[in-house]
Design a protein around this motif. Structure first.
Motif, PDB file in Angstrom:
ATOM      1  N   LEU A 147       3.429   6.907  -2.364  1.00  0.00           N
ATOM      2  CA  LEU A 147       3.114   7.604  -1.109  1.00  0.00           C
ATOM      3  C   LEU A 147       1.624   7.891  -1.011  1.00  0.00           C
ATOM      4  N   GLU A 184       7.898   5.143   1.209  1.00  0.00           N
ATOM      5  CA  GLU A 184       7.932   4.841  -0.222  1.00  0.00           C
ATOM      6  C   GLU A 184       8.781   3.636  -0.557  1.00  0.00           C
ATOM      7  N   VAL A 238       3.608  10.715   6.310  1.00  0.00           N
ATOM      8  CA  VAL A 238       4.391  10.285   5.160  1.00  0.00           C
ATOM      9  C   VAL A 238       5.854  10.376   5.583  1.00  0.00           C
TER      10      VAL A 238
END
Length: 170
Positions: A14, A86, A34
Motif C-alpha cells: 500500500l 493491495e 488507499v
C-alpha cells in the motif's frame, strides 16, 4: 464529471516510501486513496497509512464500495488521485464498479509472495488466479497492466510476461 485518477497502482505494501516519494512527485496528486476492505476496518492500519502521506497530500483509507461511490460523487471532482489497492482483485472490483482506468492503465508495484506462487519479477509474485484477474483487466476492460516499481523503471507488460511464464489464463 468524476474524480481524476492520475495513477492506479496495485502494491501489496500500500502506501510506503517509494509511493510517498517517487510516485507522488511524478503524478502530483492532491489525494491518495488507499482502497482496501481490510485496511478500512483496521483503525491502527488506517492511522499508520495516513501518517505516511507526504506533506501537502491527504490520504484516505476506504473500502472498495466506498471508493466506487466517491468516484461518481461530484463532491470529489477536485481530487487528483493516486489510487492504491493491495491486490489485483480489489482493482478488478473497482473496474467492474465503473471506475475508468482507460487513460492511465494499471501499474503494479508489488504483489507479495505467498505459498504456491511464483516470482515473475523481483517484486511481483503470481499464481493462476491472479493471472486470470490481470487477463480480465486487459481483455474485458482494455487496460494496459504493467509492472513498474518506480517511475524511472521501464514498464513491463504483465499479461505478456504471465503468458511467457506459462500461467493458465484461459
Amino acid at each position: 464529471m468524476t474524480m481524476e485518477i492520475r495513477l492506479a497502482r496495485i502494491d501489496s505494501r500500500l502506501l510506503h516510501g517509494q509511493v510517498a516519494t517517487f510516485w507522488t512527485r511524478f503524478v502530483k496528486p492532491n489525494r491518495i486513496m488507499v482502497v482496501s476492505d481490510t485496511a478500512a476496518k483496521d483503525d491502527l492500519r488506517k492511522t499508520l497509512i495516513t501518517q505516511v502521506a507526504p506533506p501537502g497530500v491527504r490520504a484516505n483509507v476506504v473500502s472498495v464500495n466506498k471508493m466506487i461511490r466517491a468516484y461518481f460523487d461530484s463532491r470529489f471532482d477536485s481530487f487528483k488521485t493516486l489510487l492504491l489497492t493491495e491486490n489485483v482483485g480489489d482493482m478488478l472490483r473497482l473496474a467492474e464498479g465503473g471506475i475508468d482506468f482507460s487513460q492511465i492503465g494499471i501499474n503494479v508495484g508489488s504483489i507479495a509472495y505467498e505459498d504456491e506462487m511464483t516470482m515473475i519479477t523481483d517484486a511481483v509474485a503470481m499464481n493462476d488466479r491472479i493471472a486470470k484477474q490481470i487477463q480480465t483487466l486487459v481483455n474485458d476492460f482494455h487496460l494496459e497492466v504493467t509492472a513498474q516499481k518506480i517511475p524511472a523503471d521501464k514498464k513491463i507488460d504483465l499479461l505478456n510476461l504471465i503468458q511467457k511464464k506459462g500461467f493458465k489464463v484461459n
